[in-house]
Design a protein around this motif. Structure first.
Motif, PDB file in Angstrom:
ATOM      1  N   GLU A 187       0.811  -1.222   0.000  1.00 14.05           N
ATOM      2  CA  GLU A 187       0.000   0.000   0.000  1.00 14.05           C
ATOM      3  C   GLU A 187       0.840   1.265   0.000  1.00 14.05           C
ATOM      4  O   GLU A 187       0.369   2.324  -0.427  1.00 14.05           O
ATOM      5  CB  GLU A 187      -0.943  -0.013   1.208  1.00 14.05           C
ATOM      6  CG  GLU A 187      -2.006  -1.112   1.149  1.00 14.05           C
ATOM      7  CD  GLU A 187      -3.005  -1.003   2.281  1.00 14.05           C
ATOM      8  OE1 GLU A 187      -2.879  -0.048   3.086  1.00 14.05           O
ATOM      9  OE2 GLU A 187      -3.896  -1.860   2.382  1.00 14.05           O
ATOM     10  N   THR A 188       2.091   1.185   0.451  1.00  8.26           N
ATOM     11  CA  THR A 188       2.924   2.384   0.525  1.00  8.26           C
ATOM     12  C   THR A 188       3.879   2.513  -0.658  1.00  8.26           C
ATOM     13  O   THR A 188       4.463   3.571  -0.874  1.00  8.26           O
ATOM     14  CB  THR A 188       3.748   2.387   1.827  1.00  8.26           C
ATOM     15  OG1 THR A 188       4.469   1.150   1.939  1.00  8.26           O
ATOM     16  CG2 THR A 188       2.822   2.539   3.029  1.00  8.26           C
ATOM     17  N   GLN A 216      -1.002  -1.878  -7.769  1.00 10.41           N
ATOM     18  CA  GLN A 216      -0.710  -0.868  -6.754  1.00 10.41           C
ATOM     19  C   GLN A 216       0.754  -0.445  -6.711  1.00 10.41           C
ATOM     20  O   GLN A 216       1.059   0.642  -6.214  1.00 10.41           O
ATOM     21  CB  GLN A 216      -1.109  -1.398  -5.366  1.00 10.41           C
ATOM     22  CG  GLN A 216      -2.581  -1.697  -5.206  1.00 10.41           C
ATOM     23  CD  GLN A 216      -2.883  -2.329  -3.857  1.00 10.41           C
ATOM     24  OE1 GLN A 216      -3.079  -3.534  -3.745  1.00 10.41           O
ATOM     25  NE2 GLN A 216      -2.886  -1.510  -2.819  1.00 10.41           N
TER      26      GLN A 216
END
Length: 389
Positions: A187-188, A216
């Protein structure tokens, strides 16, 4: 030729060539045609990154280099040499368009700046996912496939904390430590460098993770589309992992392992190498402990890594040799047999060989290219040369 689709071109293509590169093109060509020729050149038999650079430097463009490549090969003793067929490149581009991959060529504005400084940087990369991650601070984290429970926990914790600090992680999507790193920083921001084609997820059990990274994060590969990874592909892949980031962290690794190959590549590239210590009786940590004995920075937490990054926050200045072309070089009369006589099965640094012969590295590299094309010598990551096995 009509490949000017968003999936093939990078954003820099619509702006034309950058001024520093413009003088190196012998004749006007469109960006799409030039990228096609570059991909065809690097896909041609026995043309690796070093030979590619030399041909581009001597002939000014990929199209011109392709035109002389059969003659260069014949002079090196290779009869009936055939460059990569256009149909093969068209098929590769079509496969890339199908999945939305983007081609990044050495010299492109989007090509990762850190990697461009590496002597054997891949001339072409396929990128699938968020290319903006290439512009952010990055740390490479690698480790054993047979990771211990503690190593998995450490890898996840480091990746999470680095991500929270705005740092993108880089790893190889292998089992064990790599998988833990990608999962924890999905997610980062995470970048997976693959040994096979960017469209081939390996190992198979990481299929869902690989798809999530494409959605992502970012998947990168220098291999052709559809290429199934072989054992020999991973050391080549490892130099890209270490080349993408200024800092490499080895979480858990045996003394003889792929992670240690990555660490050696990082040292050759001038990267900072850090390691997580392990128990002396656990062979899975023997590589990390050896790195620490030899001067690597010890890692207890992400703070140790961030401290190193803080000392490297000066504006990034590309090295003078970051451009893929260095201009024509002077010829030299040393016969090929004299170069071969200096080589053995054990790899030797190319710059050391040049010094042994009293030559400039650029002139020596020009003599080495035909020997690579003829298959008489082999090149390993880190600028190492040896007799072909």
């Amino acid at each position: 030729m009509n490949y000017d689709t968003p999936e093939f071109l990078s954003s820099a293509d619509t702006d034309g060539f950058s001024e520093p590169l413009r003088p190196f093109f012998a004749q006007p060509v469109t960006c799409v045609e030039d990228k096609f020729a570059r991909l065809r050149l690097i896909r041609s038999r026995r043309v690796g990154p070093a030979t590619y650079r030399r041909l581009m430097a001597e002939h000014g463009s990929a199209a011109a280099a392709l035109g002389v490549l059969p003659d260069v090969a014949e002079e090196a003793g290779v009869k009936g040499y055939q460059i990569c067929p256009e149909g093969v490149i068209r098929a590769e581009i079509k496969a890339a368009q199908k999945i939305g991959a983007r081609l990044l060529c050495l010299g492109d504005a989007e090509y990762p700046a850190e990697l461009a400084e590496v002597a054997d940087a891949p001339p072409a990369l396929w990128a699938l996912g968020d290319r903006e991650l290439l512009t952010k601070p990055k740390v490479a984290l690698v480790g054993t496939r047979n990771a211990s429970s503690l190593a998995g926990r450490m890898a996840r914790k480091l990746a999470q904390d680095l991500g929270a600090a705005g740092v993108v992680t880089v790893s190889g999507m292998a089992r064990g430590v790599d998988t833990a790193v990608h999962q924890a920083s999905l997610e980062t921001g995470t970048i997976a460098v693959l040994g096979g084609g960017v469209d081939v997820i390996y190992p198979v059990e990481n299929t869902a993770l690989g798809e999530a990274i494409a959605a992502q994060g970012l998947r990168l590969s220098e291999a052709p589309m559809g290429h199934q990874p072989q054992a020999r592909d991973f050391p080549r892949r490892n130099r890209i992992i270490s080349g993408l980031a200024p800092v490499l962290v080895v979480v858990e690794a045996a003394l003889k392992s792929g992670s240690m190959i990555t660490a050696r590549a990082a040292l050759d590239q001038g990267r900072e190498v850090l390691a997580v210590p392990g128990h002396p009786l656990d062979t899975r940590t023997s590589g990390c402990n050896a790195l620490l004995r030899d001067g690597a920075t010890l890692v207890r937490s992400a703070e140790d890594i961030l401290d190193i990054l803080d000392t490297m926050t000066a504006p990034h200045e590309p090295a003078q040799n970051a451009l893929p072309f260095e201009g024509p070089t002077a010829t030299h009369t040393i016969p090929p047999d004299q170069i071969i006589a200096l080589l053995a099965i054990t790899p030797v640094a190319e710059d050391q060989l040049a010094r042994d012969l009293g030559m400039e590295l650029s002139a020596f590299s020009a003599l080495v290219a035909p020997l690579e094309l003829s298959g008489q010598i082999s090149r390993a990551p880190g600028g190492l040369l040896s007799l072909a096995g």
